[in-house]
Motif scaffolding. Structure first.
Motif, PDB file in Angstrom:
ATOM      1  N   GLY A  28       0.829  -1.207   0.000  1.00 40.68           N
ATOM      2  CA  GLY A  28       0.000   0.000   0.000  1.00 40.68           C
ATOM      3  C   GLY A  28       0.858   1.249   0.000  1.00 40.68           C
ATOM      4  O   GLY A  28       1.923   1.287   0.603  1.00 40.68           O
ATOM      5  N   LYS A  29       0.391   2.262  -0.703  1.00 43.52           N
ATOM      6  CA  LYS A  29       1.186   3.484  -0.830  1.00 43.52           C
ATOM      7  C   LYS A  29       0.575   4.636  -0.033  1.00 43.52           C
ATOM      8  O   LYS A  29      -0.599   4.963  -0.201  1.00 43.52           O
ATOM      9  N   TYR A  30       1.395   5.213   0.800  1.00 36.37           N
ATOM     10  CA  TYR A  30       1.056   6.443   1.515  1.00 36.37           C
ATOM     11  C   TYR A  30       1.700   7.604   0.738  1.00 36.37           C
ATOM     12  O   TYR A  30       2.538   7.373  -0.142  1.00 36.37           O
ATOM     13  N   ALA A  31       1.350   8.824   1.087  1.00 33.27           N
ATOM     14  CA  ALA A  31       1.798   9.958   0.262  1.00 33.27           C
ATOM     15  C   ALA A  31       3.317   9.991   0.104  1.00 33.27           C
ATOM     16  O   ALA A  31       3.833  10.210  -0.989  1.00 33.27           O
ATOM     17  N   ASP A  32       4.051   9.759   1.194  1.00 29.81           N
ATOM     18  CA  ASP A  32       5.506   9.859   1.096  1.00 29.81           C
ATOM     19  C   ASP A  32       6.107   8.684   0.313  1.00 29.81           C
ATOM     20  O   ASP A  32       7.283   8.693  -0.015  1.00 29.81           O
ATOM     21  N   ASP A  33       5.302   7.681   0.018  1.00 28.16           N
ATOM     22  CA  ASP A  33       5.799   6.541  -0.766  1.00 28.16           C
ATOM     23  C   ASP A  33       5.743   6.821  -2.264  1.00 28.16           C
ATOM     24  O   ASP A  33       6.256   6.042  -3.066  1.00 28.16           O
ATOM     25  N   LEU A  34       5.091   7.910  -2.627  1.00 32.58           N
ATOM     26  CA  LEU A  34       4.867   8.177  -4.051  1.00 32.58           C
ATOM     27  C   LEU A  34       6.025   8.976  -4.639  1.00 32.58           C
ATOM     28  O   LEU A  34       6.620   9.824  -3.970  1.00 32.58           O
ATOM     29  N   THR A  35       6.331   8.699  -5.890  1.00 30.25           N
ATOM     30  CA  THR A  35       7.341   9.495  -6.588  1.00 30.25           C
ATOM     31  C   THR A  35       6.846   9.780  -7.994  1.00 30.25           C
ATOM     32  O   THR A  35       5.997   9.057  -8.533  1.00 30.25           O
ATOM     33  N   LEU A  36       7.356  10.854  -8.575  1.00 28.82           N
ATOM     34  CA  LEU A  36       7.087  11.166  -9.972  1.00 28.82           C
ATOM     35  C   LEU A  36       8.424  11.478 -10.627  1.00 28.82           C
ATOM     36  O   LEU A  36       9.349  11.955  -9.959  1.00 28.82           O
ATOM     37  N   ALA A 190      -0.226  11.049  15.065  1.00 30.66           N
ATOM     38  CA  ALA A 190      -0.412   9.956  14.107  1.00 30.66           C
ATOM     39  C   ALA A 190       0.968   9.511  13.644  1.00 30.66           C
ATOM     40  O   ALA A 190       1.885  10.325  13.539  1.00 30.66           O
ATOM     41  N   LEU A 191       1.114   8.227  13.379  1.00 32.29           N
ATOM     42  CA  LEU A 191       2.463   7.733  13.111  1.00 32.29           C
ATOM     43  C   LEU A 191       3.008   8.225  11.764  1.00 32.29           C
ATOM     44  O   LEU A 191       4.207   8.341  11.588  1.00 32.29           O
ATOM     45  N   GLU A 192       2.114   8.532  10.846  1.00 35.60           N
ATOM     46  CA  GLU A 192       2.585   9.040   9.559  1.00 35.60           C
ATOM     47  C   GLU A 192       2.744  10.560   9.611  1.00 35.60           C
ATOM     48  O   GLU A 192       1.767  11.276   9.796  1.00 35.60           O
ATOM     49  N   PRO A 193       3.949  11.077   9.402  1.00 27.62           N
ATOM     50  CA  PRO A 193       4.077  12.541   9.287  1.00 27.62           C
ATOM     51  C   PRO A 193       3.382  13.001   8.008  1.00 27.62           C
ATOM     52  O   PRO A 193       3.373  12.282   7.006  1.00 27.62           O
ATOM     53  N   HIS A 194       2.823  14.198   8.034  1.00 31.93           N
ATOM     54  CA  HIS A 194       2.114  14.717   6.863  1.00 31.93           C
ATOM     55  C   HIS A 194       3.026  14.734   5.644  1.00 31.93           C
ATOM     56  O   HIS A 194       4.211  15.055   5.748  1.00 31.93           O
ATOM     57  N   SER A 195       2.439  14.450   4.502  1.00 31.94           N
ATOM     58  CA  SER A 195       3.217  14.462   3.267  1.00 31.94           C
ATOM     59  C   SER A 195       2.305  14.832   2.105  1.00 31.94           C
ATOM     60  O   SER A 195       1.143  14.425   2.063  1.00 31.94           O
ATOM     61  N   THR A 196       2.847  15.621   1.179  1.00 38.66           N
ATOM     62  CA  THR A 196       2.074  16.041   0.011  1.00 38.66           C
ATOM     63  C   THR A 196       2.960  16.026  -1.231  1.00 38.66           C
ATOM     64  O   THR A 196       4.089  16.513  -1.192  1.00 38.66           O
ATOM     65  N   LEU A 197       2.427  15.473  -2.284  1.00 38.95           N
ATOM     66  CA  LEU A 197       3.095  15.492  -3.586  1.00 38.95           C
ATOM     67  C   LEU A 197       2.189  16.271  -4.532  1.00 38.95           C
ATOM     68  O   LEU A 197       0.987  16.002  -4.617  1.00 38.95           O
ATOM     69  N   ALA A 198       2.768  17.266  -5.214  1.00 40.45           N
ATOM     70  CA  ALA A 198       1.957  18.093  -6.106  1.00 40.45           C
ATOM     71  C   ALA A 198       2.578  18.129  -7.499  1.00 40.45           C
ATOM     72  O   ALA A 198       3.803  18.168  -7.649  1.00 40.45           O
ATOM     73  N   ARG A 199       1.722  18.120  -8.499  1.00 36.33           N
ATOM     74  CA  ARG A 199       2.186  18.235  -9.882  1.00 36.33           C
ATOM     75  C   ARG A 199       1.313  19.261 -10.593  1.00 36.33           C
ATOM     76  O   ARG A 199       0.077  19.183 -10.541  1.00 36.33           O
ATOM     77  N   TYR A 200       1.959  20.198 -11.253  1.00 35.66           N
ATOM     78  CA  TYR A 200       1.206  21.207 -11.997  1.00 35.66           C
ATOM     79  C   TYR A 200       1.514  21.022 -13.476  1.00 35.66           C
ATOM     80  O   TYR A 200       2.673  20.931 -13.870  1.00 35.66           O
ATOM     81  N   ASP A 201       0.466  20.926 -14.252  1.00 41.86           N
ATOM     82  CA  ASP A 201       0.641  20.755 -15.685  1.00 41.86           C
ATOM     83  C   ASP A 201       0.396  22.108 -16.352  1.00 41.86           C
ATOM     84  O   ASP A 201      -0.743  22.563 -16.459  1.00 41.86           O
ATOM     85  N   ALA A 202       1.469  22.740 -16.799  1.00 43.26           N
ATOM     86  CA  ALA A 202       1.344  24.092 -17.350  1.00 43.26           C
ATOM     87  C   ALA A 202       0.576  24.088 -18.665  1.00 43.26           C
ATOM     88  O   ALA A 202      -0.055  25.082 -19.026  1.00 43.26           O
ATOM     89  N   GLU A 203       0.628  22.988 -19.393  1.00 45.05           N
ATOM     90  CA  GLU A 203      -0.063  22.904 -20.683  1.00 45.05           C
ATOM     91  C   GLU A 203      -1.559  23.168 -20.534  1.00 45.05           C
ATOM     92  O   GLU A 203      -2.135  23.979 -21.232  1.00 45.05           O
ATOM     93  N   ASP A 204      -2.188  22.429 -19.600  1.00 45.91           N
ATOM     94  CA  ASP A 204      -3.631  22.612 -19.455  1.00 45.91           C
ATOM     95  C   ASP A 204      -4.019  23.285 -18.140  1.00 45.91           C
ATOM     96  O   ASP A 204      -5.203  23.390 -17.823  1.00 45.91           O
ATOM     97  N   GLY A 205      -3.013  23.726 -17.398  1.00 47.28           N
ATOM     98  CA  GLY A 205      -3.303  24.471 -16.176  1.00 47.28           C
ATOM     99  C   GLY A 205      -3.969  23.645 -15.085  1.00 47.28           C
ATOM    100  O   GLY A 205      -4.757  24.156 -14.304  1.00 47.28           O
ATOM    101  N   THR A 206      -3.659  22.354 -15.040  1.00 50.46           N
ATOM    102  CA  THR A 206      -4.269  21.528 -13.996  1.00 50.46           C
ATOM    103  C   THR A 206      -3.259  21.206 -12.900  1.00 50.46           C
ATOM    104  O   THR A 206      -2.061  21.065 -13.149  1.00 50.46           O
TER     105      THR A 206
END
Lengths: 777, 169, 331
Positions: A28-36, A190-206
């Protein structure tokens, strides 16, 4: 909505959580487990001062550092936000002032953590240090150097409620007791420290954000507002969350910082808090000073209660207005109190902002009330259980402050705990140093009124049945470890007569799932559960109608069971779900159904100022007996046993309900005995798990749970709250047990060995001065 | 800082890596090998969420410099399910509610695994002692202890099954 | 929290390790289990250029019991092995009792005896992140000029927080220190300096290689009492080790009491001498317990108050003495 269920029904089944395998295998993946690909590391610069004006800031050296891809400051992000519409007082980064040690000043995105940390050290900030306020009672006197200019005396909000007439109530009382209780700040950890991964797509502004959040839809809204983007361009995805307890139930600064950095850097950015930053982001349970006055008749009947409550909210509003209101409003709906007065002050101080934590707003007030009730019983020579029985509500009823109570399993909780714990044989009868204590508590099953007032449903669910008969639930509800996904799968499977394996769930992805307000105030089982049932019924109705039409039978002669559509009343029909689904799909080729839940108008409370907080469609109830051993020489408390009965309406998954109840009790125990966020001049001295001591296995007692099923008429299969309501009672039950063991009452938390020893010394001195007073008075 | 070429043996597989000597094993596992089952919960080595087995013994990957563990057999949570089958401890944590949020679960299971390997029939006190360095914030530990108990039962059944099969053969 | 940049050298022999230390001088620091050093590196408390990793020096990992030399413990012995050693359990119960209380099982699997003896002193104003310490303006122990627990003090009051040292001191243990100049052996108590900044008499180029407990200490009854909030993980807030040898008639032949976590160094309690040659007497035990408080000078370096920690020293000394003595053969 109570439905008769067969033996194989998923309702009441002790089944594993639907995501359990992912958790035990590490898949299972938690936020800090994710990569791009191309992902950068984000780091936030925090204020070293508790209160200071920012004169100027120079980020040029940081920007020049090789490997730094973006630096952002408050000047670029001035939009104010806050979880409550009445409390928009935060910006992503401070614009003019810092208001606590740890406040967010700027952020950097870089190619490595080391570079990001180095870059932070290169940012020069010129501060003009201001006088700071750390104690709420002093802060309330402030005339100058206010924390927020528009909050005179640093009072975020005050409320003054008066129901009935307490003066008359006290006049009728034979005994009136006044006490002051002091409950310091505690935090979620909570045992998981907060984590956020963000991606901005400049092409379509999402913007796409993966975050450890309990509230993806509020996060989406706030991202759009603070980044000044159209909301439909923002997508929030909640991966697995490693515990919330309220600490992830409002927008946390890193979530916005990561998004701003990603947009500016033109590359994905991940920020994961250090454990210290988790403490600085805080939103924990505020310190609360409760001055409580209660009047009773000689027989122990409550005549009036008056509470003056001061909450040390920290530097921003957060959920604060809600916290202070819960503290007053939920004095009610537990006992029949004819006159209630409440003066509540949410006070600003130069410390990290407090917020919602398990049992939001109610815990410290409940501790104070139950403790005072036990003290009253002891003075009047009444059994502490008996005094509670004499003050029960008589539902269905509406309290003085307009809280509607339909199901009320509290009397049964009391009876069962008395029986299981051996209360009658033990209370007042154990040898010196051993004791047993008793208390009760309650909590809402979701807030009847949403945070942002809206007539739209609070929970919505889409459901699809594929051509092979597989059912997929699309829900916005947020699994954070409490079993949110599992409960929805169970109710849908039950409603459709399917084995659990045939139901999948897709949850908490704002681009794919319909809106749900999130996991807070114990709303998910009740609200998302009801929405899921409604969706399942919609699907069922469509399938039965289609089958009835196709085979020329009456819809009433059909039922769904064991994964099939079967005829009854002599109708011999038997179809697989896949066949029924294909029929119902018809020319559209796809069967989709939908359901929603909104609270009934009658549950939404009164119209007075602050009436919106407190009302719930249903309330859970809990009673507990705690047994302790106190070493009178060291003051050390050992908890030997806890018996808890929790009225959860109906246990859809008893194993998970027990897990929630035990977890609540245990967290209450931590607050009672050892947990405290220890401040010195606004600086947290124990911002880590080594020094903020949540219990290990070795201090954790056996907890015996009794599930009381009062079958709430509006709950999904009768269910209501399970994950918070049992926390509060543990604290007064424990202090009561200490009294029973060694004869002292502790009104200040946590109940450290030092406090017990000091109380024992004071008691001894008092007894020397006036010999002959009984030990138990 | 010069990088070093190192060899790590993780979950019975050999990896050749070029890493800086100040990298912690936890970060190498998570970031370089994609083995994210080992978690970071604290920064002061108090929580045990990062527990891995080093030559069978539970240790904290947040304290280990990866370059210093080249001669060891490292096992993470990803390395214990056998051919896709959950092992008894994993099964039991599912069935008894031992995992709520799941963040402490990998560490708990690995620590419990070492206990049961050395003490197949522990008392409750011994289970408590063994798990006392792994913090959980959800469960109050009650269902974790129940999960370990259940795993012991499953292991005993497995063994008696094997024994019976052996006798039959 | 990234670690500072450093190289790691991994010698295989003591000689090699000493060479590395000599070569890199003050830029080098030793690491074994890492349980003390690594969290401190994360907090920026140290910035070594070179870490000399001792784990490969297998010659320092041993437990040897010799009928003449006594017990010898290599510095790399993990706390788990120490706690599980049958010899330690049988002949040196105070040491086993102390070892069992160190931190948590996971940390005991990693931490070594040498590391536990050379533990850095601890303080709430020191064991904090770089951000935290900077925001306060640092402290006497690191980068600053003021001791925040005793403003005006010229010495650092950070406390020694090891559990095994007091136990070993009650057994009259000695430690061997190797350096390029050779080896010296000193009483363990002389390893420590009662200043949280100076800490140790060990020189920078010396490696603590082994601990020796004389045979004369074998068979002493003993116990260790530790004040902490959690029964696992936590460092001691106060610790009392007691070891005693009594004759068959119950007369105390020799006794030592040592305290930890209440001073910058572990300390022996001098008042213990009053018990020598005496039969068990609760009032005498009370008297020594009361006197023990004089040896404890805890300040606000950790959770819990000074008063309570001193109170607990007294309670623990009494309880420990009662435990090892009162149940002797005379009664």
């Amino acid at each position: 909505m109570g439905e008769t269920t067969t033996q194989s029904s998923p309702i009441g089944a002790r089944v594993p959580m639907v995501d359990a395998v992912d958790k035990v295998t590490g898949a299972g993946k938690y936020a800090d487990d994710l990569t791009l690909p191309g992902m950068l590391v984000g780091k936030i610069l925090h204020s070293p001062h508790a209160h200071a004006r920012i004169r100027s800031m120079d980020t040029s050296a940081a920007e020049r550092l090789p490997g730094v891809r973006a630096v952002v400051t408050g000047a670029e992000t001035p939009v104010k936000y806050g979880i409550l519409p009445v409390g928009h007082d935060e910006t992503i980064f401070c614009v003019d002032k810092v208001r606590y040690i740890g406040d967010n000043v700027a952020a950097v995105a870089a190619e490595s953590e080391a570079i990001a940390e180095h870059a932070l050290r290169l940012i020069r900030v010129d501060y003009e240090v201001l006088p700071a306020y750390f104690d709420p009672e002093q802060s309330m006197q402030a005339e100058t150097n206010l924390i927020h200019d528009d909050r005179p005396h640093n009072i975020e909000r005050e409320y003054h409620h008066h129901f009935g007439n307490v003066e008359e109530g006290f006049a009728q009382a034979d005994y009136i007791r006044q006490d002051r209780f002091d409950c310091p700040e505690v935090t979620h950890a909570a045992l998981e420290p907060h984590s956020t991964l963000a991606r901005y797509d400049a092409e379509d502004g999402t913007l796409t954000v993966w975050s450890s959040t309990q509230v993806p839809y509020y996060l989406k809204k706030t991202l759009a507002a603070t980044l000044q983007m159209p909301e439909e361009k923002v997508r929030v995805i909640k991966p697995l969350v490693g515990g919330g307890f309220g600490g992830k139930s409002e927008v946390i600064p890193l979530e916005l910082a990561a998004a701003v950095l990603a947009r500016k850097a033109g590359a994905p950015v991940k920020i994961t808090y250090t454990r210290e930053e988790v403490f600085l982001a805080n939103r924990g349970r505020p310190r609360q000073i409760v001055e409580l006055k209660t009047g009773v008749t000689r027989q122990g009947k409550l005549t009036a209660v008056e509470a003056r409550i001061i909450q040390d909210g920290g530097a921003y509003c957060g959920y604060g207005v809600v916290t202070i209101l819960y503290s007053g409003q939920l004095l009610n709906a537990m006992y029949d109190i004819p006159n209630v007065k409440f003066d509540g002050y949410r006070v600003l101080t130069n410390k990290p902002a407090c917020g919602a934590m398990r049992g939001h707003g109610t815990v410290n007030t409940r501790f104070a009330f139950e403790q005072q009730l036990n003290r009253i019983a002891s003075v009047l020579g009444l059994d502490p259980v008996e005094i509670r029985r004499r003050n029960l509500l008589h539902p269905p009823c509406v309290t003085l402050n307009n809280l509607r109570v339909l199901s009320y399993g509290y009397p049964e909780c009391i009876d069962r705990v008395v029986e299981r714990s051996g209360w009658k044989e033990k209370y007042g009868k154990l040898p010196y140093g051993k004791g047993i204590g008793f208390a009760g508590s309650h909590y809402v099953s979701g807030a009847a009124n949403p945070i942002i007032r809206s007539a739209m449903p609070q929970s919505t669910v889409n459901l699809s049945v594929d051509r092979q008969g597989g059912v997929t639930i699309f829900t916005g509800a947020s699994e954070i470890g409490q079993g949110s996904d599992t409960v929805q799968v169970q109710v849908v499977a039950a409603e459709l007569g399917l084995p659990l394996e045939q139901v999948r769930i897709v949850a908490a992805d704002t681009a794919r799932t319909p809106v749900d307000l999130g996991s807070y105030s114990s709303r998910v089982t009740f609200m998302a559960g009801n929405a899921a049932i409604a969706a399942a019924r919609d699907a069922k109705r469509r399938m039965l109608q289609a089958v009835a039409r196709a085979y020329g039978v009456a819809e009433e002669d059909l039922l769904m069971e064991g994964g099939r559509v079967l005829g009854r009343n002599g109708c011999p029909l038997s179809l697989t779900l896949a066949e029924a689904a294909r029929l119902a799909a018809g020319p559209a080729g796809v069967l989709t159904a939908r359901g929603s839940y909104n609270t009934p108008e009658e549950s939404r409370g009164g119209t007075f100022k602050g009436a919106g907080v407190g009302p719930s469609p249903a309330y859970s109830y809990s009673a507990q007996a705690v047994e302790v051993t106190v070493d009178p020489e060291t003051g050390r408390v050992t908890v030997d046993r806890i018996v808890v009965a929790h009225d959860c309406g109906k246990a859809i998954n008893p194993m998970n309900v027990e897990g929630q109840v035990i977890g609540s009790v245990w967290m209450g125990l931590g607050q009672a005995l050892q947990e405290v966020v220890d401040y010195e001049n606004g600086r947290i001295k124990n911002a880590g798990l080594l020094e903020y001591r949540t219990a290990s296995t070795l201090e954790s007692p056996p907890v015996e749970t009794i599930l009381v099923e009062s079958n709430d008429p509006e709950g999904p299969f009768g269910a209501k709250e399970a994950g918070e309501g049992s926390l509060a009672a543990t604290i007064p039950a424990l202090t009561h047990a200490i009294y029973d063991a060694v004869g002292v009452w502790i009104d200040t938390l946590p109940v450290t060995p030092e406090r017990i020893l000091r109380a024992l010394q004071e008691k001894q001195q008092a007894e020397w001065k006036s010999p002959g007073t009984g030990a138990r008075m | 800082m010069n990088k070093e070429n190192i060899r790590l043996r993780v979950n019975k597989r050999d990896y050749q890596l070029e890493i800086a000597p100040n990298r912690l094993l936890l970060d190498v596992l998570r970031q370089d090998l994609g083995l994210t089952g080992s978690k970071r919960g604290c920064d002061d080595s108090s929580c045990g969420a990062c527990t891995v087995l080093v030559d069978g013994e539970p240790q904290m990957a947040c304290l280990m410099l990866a370059v210093s563990y080249q001669d060891c057999e490292i096992t993470t949570i990803e390395g214990i399910a056998c051919e896709g089958q959950l092992e008894p401890l994993q099964r039991a944590f599912c069935d008894e509610g031992g995992a709520q949020c799941g963040y402490c679960t990998p560490g708990m299971i690995l620590t419990a695994r070492h206990l049961l390997a050395h003490n197949p029939r522990p008392t409750d006190q011994e289970i408590n002692e063994a798990l006392s360095g792994n913090l959980c914030r959800c469960t109050g530990y009650v269902q974790i202890i129940a999960s370990v108990r259940k795993a012991i039962e499953l292991l005993e059944k497995q063994e008696s099954g094997v024994a019976a099969a052996g006798q039959g053969g | 929290m990234s670690l500072p940049s450093f190289e790691v050298v991994r010698p295989r022999t003591l000689e090699g390790a000493l060479e590395e230390l000599e070569r890199h001088g003050p830029d080098a620091q030793m690491i074994a289990g890492g349980t003390d050093l690594v969290p401190s590196l994360k907090q920026g408390l140290f910035s070594p250029r070179v870490l000399v990793d001792l784990k490969g020096v297998r010659e320092l990992d041993f437990i040897r019991f010799d009928r003449e030399a006594g017990l010898e413990l290599g510095a790399l012995t993990t706390i788990t092995r120490l706690a599980q050693s049958p010899v330690v359990a049988e002949y040196f119960p105070v040491l086993q009792a102390a070892a069992k209380t160190v931190a948590s099982p996971l940390l005991r699997n990693m931490g070594t005896l040498g590391g536990n003896l050379c533990l850095d002193t601890r303080c709430l104003y020191y064991n904090q992140s770089a951000f935290w310490r900077e925001s306060l303006g640092y402290c006497l122990k690191k980068e600053g000029t003021v001791c925040h627990v005793a403003p005006g003090s010229s010495v650092c009051w950070a406390v020694f927080s090891g559990d095994t040292a007091p136990a070993l001191m009650t057994l009259a243990a000695t430690v061997r220190l190797a350096s390029p100049r050779g080896e010296r052996e000193i009483p363990l108590r002389e390893l420590y300096v009662n200043d949280g900044w100076v800490r140790l008499t060990k020189r920078h180029d010396e490696i603590l290689t082994a601990v020796r407990i004389p045979l004369s200490s074998a068979g002493w009854k003993g116990t260790y009492k530790k004040l902490r909030i959690r029964n696992s993980i936590d460092y001691p807030l106060a610790g009392v080790a007691v070891a005693m040898r009594w004759a068959s008639d119950g007369v105390c032949q020799d006794v030592r009491i040592a305290l930890t976590a209440v001073n910058p160094a572990p300390r022996l309690v001098e008042a213990a001498a009053r018990l020598k040659g005496k039969r068990y007497d609760p009032s005498l035990v009370d008297e020594v317990a009361h006197e023990a408080i004089r040896t404890a000078k805890p300040l606000r370096t950790s959770a819990s108050t000074m008063e309570y920690r001193r109170h607990m020293v007294r309670v623990f000394v009494r309880r420990a003495l009662n435990e090892v003595w009162a149940n002797g053969p005379h009664c």
